[in-house]
Design a protein around this motif. Structure first.
Motif, PDB file in Angstrom:
ATOM      1  N   ALA A   6       0.814  -1.205   0.034  1.00 14.26           N
ATOM      2  CA  ALA A   6      -0.121  -0.065  -0.148  1.00 14.26           C
ATOM      3  C   ALA A   6       0.874   1.186  -0.035  1.00 14.26           C
ATOM      4  CB  ALA A   6      -0.851  -0.119   1.324  1.00 14.26           C
ATOM      5  N   SER A   7       0.630   2.200  -0.865  1.00 12.97           N
ATOM      6  CA  SER A   7       1.328   3.557  -0.978  1.00 12.97           C
ATOM      7  C   SER A   7       0.740   4.380   0.205  1.00 12.97           C
ATOM      8  CB  SER A   7       1.118   4.131  -2.336  1.00 12.97           C
ATOM      9  OG  SER A   7      -0.139   4.215  -2.391  1.00 12.97           O
ATOM     10  N   ARG A   8       1.419   5.591   0.254  1.00 10.67           N
ATOM     11  CA  ARG A   8       0.838   6.556   1.108  1.00 10.67           C
ATOM     12  C   ARG A   8      -0.523   7.057   0.781  1.00 10.67           C
ATOM     13  NH1 ARG A   8       5.195  10.890   2.725  1.00 10.67           N
ATOM     14  NH2 ARG A   8       3.506  11.296   4.378  1.00 10.67           N
ATOM     15  N   LEU A   9      -0.680   7.096  -0.297  1.00 10.84           N
ATOM     16  CA  LEU A   9      -2.146   7.797  -1.087  1.00 10.84           C
ATOM     17  C   LEU A   9      -3.165   6.641  -0.734  1.00 10.84           C
ATOM     18  CD1 LEU A   9      -3.958   9.521  -2.501  1.00 10.84           C
ATOM     19  CD2 LEU A   9      -3.062   8.288  -4.534  1.00 10.84           C
ATOM     20  N   GLU A  10      -2.958   5.312  -0.898  1.00 17.27           N
ATOM     21  CA  GLU A  10      -3.897   4.390  -0.626  1.00 17.27           C
ATOM     22  C   GLU A  10      -4.086   4.184   0.817  1.00 17.27           C
ATOM     23  OE1 GLU A  10      -4.821  -0.419  -1.586  1.00 17.27           O
ATOM     24  OE2 GLU A  10      -2.836   0.408  -2.124  1.00 17.27           O
ATOM     25  N   THR A  11      -3.261   4.279   1.884  1.00 16.84           N
ATOM     26  CA  THR A  11      -3.362   4.258   3.131  1.00 16.84           C
ATOM     27  C   THR A  11      -4.170   5.532   3.702  1.00 16.84           C
ATOM     28  OG1 THR A  11      -1.137   3.338   3.538  1.00 16.84           O
ATOM     29  CG2 THR A  11      -2.254   4.375   5.437  1.00 16.84           C
ATOM     30  N   PHE A  12      -3.882   6.597   2.928  1.00 15.31           N
ATOM     31  CA  PHE A  12      -4.560   7.893   3.124  1.00 15.31           C
ATOM     32  C   PHE A  12      -6.262   7.558   2.599  1.00 15.31           C
ATOM     33  CE2 PHE A  12      -4.957  12.581   2.456  1.00 15.31           C
ATOM     34  CZ  PHE A  12      -5.836  12.784   3.447  1.00 15.31           C
ATOM     35  N   VAL A  13      -6.315   6.928   1.582  1.00 12.40           N
ATOM     36  CA  VAL A  13      -7.646   6.617   1.028  1.00 12.40           C
ATOM     37  C   VAL A  13      -8.495   5.635   2.017  1.00 12.40           C
ATOM     38  CG1 VAL A  13      -9.154   5.389  -0.875  1.00 12.40           C
ATOM     39  CG2 VAL A  13      -7.204   7.250  -1.224  1.00 12.40           C
ATOM     40  N   ASP A  14      -7.692   4.694   2.588  1.00 13.55           N
ATOM     41  CA  ASP A  14      -8.274   3.567   3.369  1.00 13.55           C
ATOM     42  C   ASP A  14      -8.602   4.238   4.720  1.00 13.55           C
ATOM     43  OD1 ASP A  14      -7.597   1.759   1.797  1.00 13.55           O
ATOM     44  OD2 ASP A  14      -6.016   0.909   2.709  1.00 13.55           O
ATOM     45  N   ALA A  15      -7.964   5.225   5.471  1.00 12.14           N
ATOM     46  CA  ALA A  15      -8.292   6.085   6.494  1.00 12.14           C
ATOM     47  C   ALA A  15      -9.227   6.828   6.378  1.00 12.14           C
ATOM     48  CB  ALA A  15      -6.881   6.692   7.042  1.00 12.14           C
ATOM     49  N   ALA A  16      -9.413   7.696   5.177  1.00  9.61           N
ATOM     50  CA  ALA A  16     -10.585   8.451   4.925  1.00  9.61           C
ATOM     51  C   ALA A  16     -11.966   7.805   4.785  1.00  9.61           C
ATOM     52  CB  ALA A  16     -10.180   9.140   3.669  1.00  9.61           C
ATOM     53  N   PHE A  17     -11.859   6.782   3.896  1.00  9.75           N
ATOM     54  CA  PHE A  17     -13.266   5.963   3.960  1.00  9.75           C
ATOM     55  C   PHE A  17     -13.634   5.392   5.506  1.00  9.75           C
ATOM     56  CE2 PHE A  17     -12.944   6.099  -0.546  1.00  9.75           C
ATOM     57  CZ  PHE A  17     -14.152   6.184  -0.950  1.00  9.75           C
ATOM     58  N   ALA A  18     -12.579   4.899   6.126  1.00  9.12           N
ATOM     59  CA  ALA A  18     -12.818   4.420   7.602  1.00  9.12           C
ATOM     60  C   ALA A  18     -13.679   5.494   8.429  1.00  9.12           C
ATOM     61  CB  ALA A  18     -11.691   3.877   8.359  1.00  9.12           C
ATOM     62  N   PHE A  52     -23.104   2.321   4.070  1.00  6.91           N
ATOM     63  CA  PHE A  52     -21.923   1.445   4.234  1.00  6.91           C
ATOM     64  C   PHE A  52     -21.659   0.721   3.105  1.00  6.91           C
ATOM     65  CE2 PHE A  52     -19.639  -2.585   5.492  1.00  6.91           C
ATOM     66  CZ  PHE A  52     -18.603  -1.846   6.288  1.00  6.91           C
ATOM     67  N   ALA A  53     -22.867   0.067   2.501  1.00  3.40           N
ATOM     68  CA  ALA A  53     -22.442  -0.753   1.249  1.00  3.40           C
ATOM     69  C   ALA A  53     -21.969   0.090   0.141  1.00  3.40           C
ATOM     70  CB  ALA A  53     -23.723  -1.642   0.762  1.00  3.40           C
ATOM     71  N   ILE A  54     -22.311   1.251  -0.009  1.00  2.00           N
ATOM     72  CA  ILE A  54     -22.242   2.195  -1.097  1.00  2.00           C
ATOM     73  C   ILE A  54     -20.847   2.779  -0.703  1.00  2.00           C
ATOM     74  CG2 ILE A  54     -22.691   4.490  -2.464  1.00  2.00           C
ATOM     75  CD1 ILE A  54     -25.868   3.897  -1.698  1.00  2.00           C
ATOM     76  N   LEU A  55     -20.471   3.093   0.318  1.00  2.00           N
ATOM     77  CA  LEU A  55     -19.023   3.578   0.505  1.00  2.00           C
ATOM     78  C   LEU A  55     -17.933   2.523   0.239  1.00  2.00           C
ATOM     79  CD1 LEU A  55     -19.428   5.558   3.692  1.00  2.00           C
ATOM     80  CD2 LEU A  55     -19.000   6.531   1.397  1.00  2.00           C
ATOM     81  N   THR A  56     -18.605   1.105   0.634  1.00  2.00           N
ATOM     82  CA  THR A  56     -17.494   0.012   0.322  1.00  2.00           C
ATOM     83  C   THR A  56     -17.462  -0.445  -0.975  1.00  2.00           C
ATOM     84  OG1 THR A  56     -18.351  -0.965   2.708  1.00  2.00           O
ATOM     85  CG2 THR A  56     -16.979  -2.489   1.164  1.00  2.00           C
ATOM     86  N   MET A  57     -18.381  -0.083  -1.973  1.00  2.00           N
ATOM     87  CA  MET A  57     -18.308  -0.324  -3.240  1.00  2.00           C
ATOM     88  C   MET A  57     -17.020   0.746  -3.773  1.00  2.00           C
ATOM     89  SD  MET A  57     -21.109   0.449  -6.277  1.00  2.00           S
ATOM     90  CE  MET A  57     -20.972   2.083  -5.929  1.00  2.00           C
ATOM     91  N   PHE A  58     -17.118   1.847  -3.448  1.00  2.00           N
ATOM     92  CA  PHE A  58     -16.041   2.749  -4.015  1.00  2.00           C
ATOM     93  C   PHE A  58     -14.620   2.369  -3.556  1.00  2.00           C
ATOM     94  CE2 PHE A  58     -19.847   5.389  -4.936  1.00  2.00           C
ATOM     95  CZ  PHE A  58     -19.804   5.453  -6.290  1.00  2.00           C
ATOM     96  N   TRP A  59     -14.716   2.410  -2.107  1.00  2.00           N
ATOM     97  CA  TRP A  59     -13.439   1.956  -1.635  1.00  2.00           C
ATOM     98  C   TRP A  59     -12.803   0.670  -2.343  1.00  2.00           C
ATOM     99  CZ3 TRP A  59     -11.957  -2.803   0.608  1.00  2.00           C
ATOM    100  CH2 TRP A  59     -10.847  -2.969   1.167  1.00  2.00           C
ATOM    101  N   ALA A  60     -13.843  -0.392  -2.513  1.00  2.23           N
ATOM    102  CA  ALA A  60     -13.079  -1.736  -3.078  1.00  2.23           C
ATOM    103  C   ALA A  60     -12.595  -1.365  -4.628  1.00  2.23           C
ATOM    104  CB  ALA A  60     -14.354  -2.857  -2.787  1.00  2.23           C
ATOM    105  N   PHE A  65      -8.233  -1.220  -8.205  1.00  3.70           N
ATOM    106  CA  PHE A  65      -7.299  -0.368  -9.097  1.00  3.70           C
ATOM    107  C   PHE A  65      -5.668  -0.202  -8.663  1.00  3.70           C
ATOM    108  CE2 PHE A  65      -5.243   3.747 -10.012  1.00  3.70           C
ATOM    109  CZ  PHE A  65      -5.252   3.796 -11.440  1.00  3.70           C
ATOM    110  N   SER A  66      -5.680   0.123  -7.378  1.00  2.15           N
ATOM    111  CA  SER A  66      -4.328   0.319  -6.993  1.00  2.15           C
ATOM    112  C   SER A  66      -3.596  -0.965  -6.855  1.00  2.15           C
ATOM    113  CB  SER A  66      -4.482   0.761  -5.406  1.00  2.15           C
ATOM    114  OG  SER A  66      -5.126   1.963  -5.211  1.00  2.15           O
ATOM    115  N   ARG A  67      -4.100  -2.432  -6.628  1.00  2.00           N
ATOM    116  CA  ARG A  67      -3.416  -3.472  -6.592  1.00  2.00           C
ATOM    117  C   ARG A  67      -3.032  -3.862  -8.148  1.00  2.00           C
ATOM    118  NH1 ARG A  67      -2.283  -2.415  -2.544  1.00  2.00           N
ATOM    119  NH2 ARG A  67      -2.715  -3.461  -0.638  1.00  2.00           N
ATOM    120  N   ARG A  68      -4.069  -3.759  -9.085  1.00  2.00           N
ATOM    121  CA  ARG A  68      -3.795  -4.149 -10.354  1.00  2.00           C
ATOM    122  C   ARG A  68      -2.819  -3.088 -11.158  1.00  2.00           C
ATOM    123  NH1 ARG A  68     -10.159  -4.703 -11.721  1.00  2.00           N
ATOM    124  NH2 ARG A  68     -10.454  -6.962 -10.993  1.00  2.00           N
TER     125      ARG A  68
END
Length: 232
Positions: A6-18, A52-60, A65-68
């Protein structure tokens, strides 16, 4: 899987969605102090789960994208920060629209977060604000996946990987279609106190047909591309 770490950006995105999910929970009033208040809080749970389901959809989608791709250039960073900003602002209309929608779908069992008797114009403006937030998140993810496709040669993406990015972008387009229709319907003048007032919300129900159809179509296309790769 190019983005193995995970990059710093992806970590930031994860924290923001949380944090966005936390805001979604906090917005459902204080902790229950009695059994009756617990029952009342549980009636609000469906609205939370829907949001929660809608937010999770965009997070996933962002996670895939980040992994691929493993991309972390300026465009990816800009779009990632935009996604964070929109997600945090989107929490409030998301909570309201889910609460009101489930109040009607459950014939009043699920409590509405706002008084139902407010003006029709305000009701339509809620659909517009919600639709703009949903559309902004869809467009952000669409641009990210299209950027990944534009960098396909540099990343050395094979046909299957390109197909997956294309399908992710296509899913965002299909999500945008009823969203735009809802915004347009909400902006049109409608007779007050009629079922037409609910049309901007009802149009989202078409996703229950569109997205499964697109999923089946995408699975067949992916199987064909894999078969062609195996044959080659």
């Amino acid at each position: 899987m190019r983005g193995t770490q995970a990059s710093r950006l992806e970590t930031f995105v994860d924290a923001a969605f949380a944090f966005a999910v936390t805001l979604l929970v906090v917005s459902f009033d204080a902790m229950p102090a009695s059994v009756s208040e617990l029952h009342e809080a549980l009636r609000r749970a469906p609205a939370f789960l829907a949001g929660f389901a809608i937010l999770t959809m965009f997070w996933a989608t962002h996670h895939r994208f980040s992994r691929r791709t493993g991309l972390s250039d300026a465009r990816v960073t800009t779009l990632g920060l935009l996604l964070i900003a929109v997600a945090l602002l989107y929490v409030y209309p998301l909570r309201l629209i889910m609460g009101v929608g489930l109040h009607f779908l459950t014939f009043g069992w699920a409590p509405s977060p706002i008084p139902i008797g407010f003006a029709a114009g305000e009701f339509r403006s809620l659909y517009v604000i919600y639709g703009l937030g949903f559309a902004a998140m869809c467009i952000t993810m669409l641009l990210l996946n299209r950027h990944g496709l534009a960098r396909a040669e540099a990343l050395g993406l094979d046909p299957v990987e390109r197909c997956l990015l294309k399908q992710e972008a296509g899913a965002m387009v299909w999500l945008l279609i009823p969203t735009v229709a809802s915004i347009v319907l909400a902006l049109l003048p409608m007779p007050p106190r009629t079922l037409f007032q609910g049309l901007p919300g009802i149009v989202y129900c078409t996703l229950a047909v569109l997205m499964p159809w697109y999923g089946v179509r995408s699975a067949r296309e992916l199987a064909r591309v894999r078969a062609e790769m195996d044959a080659a």
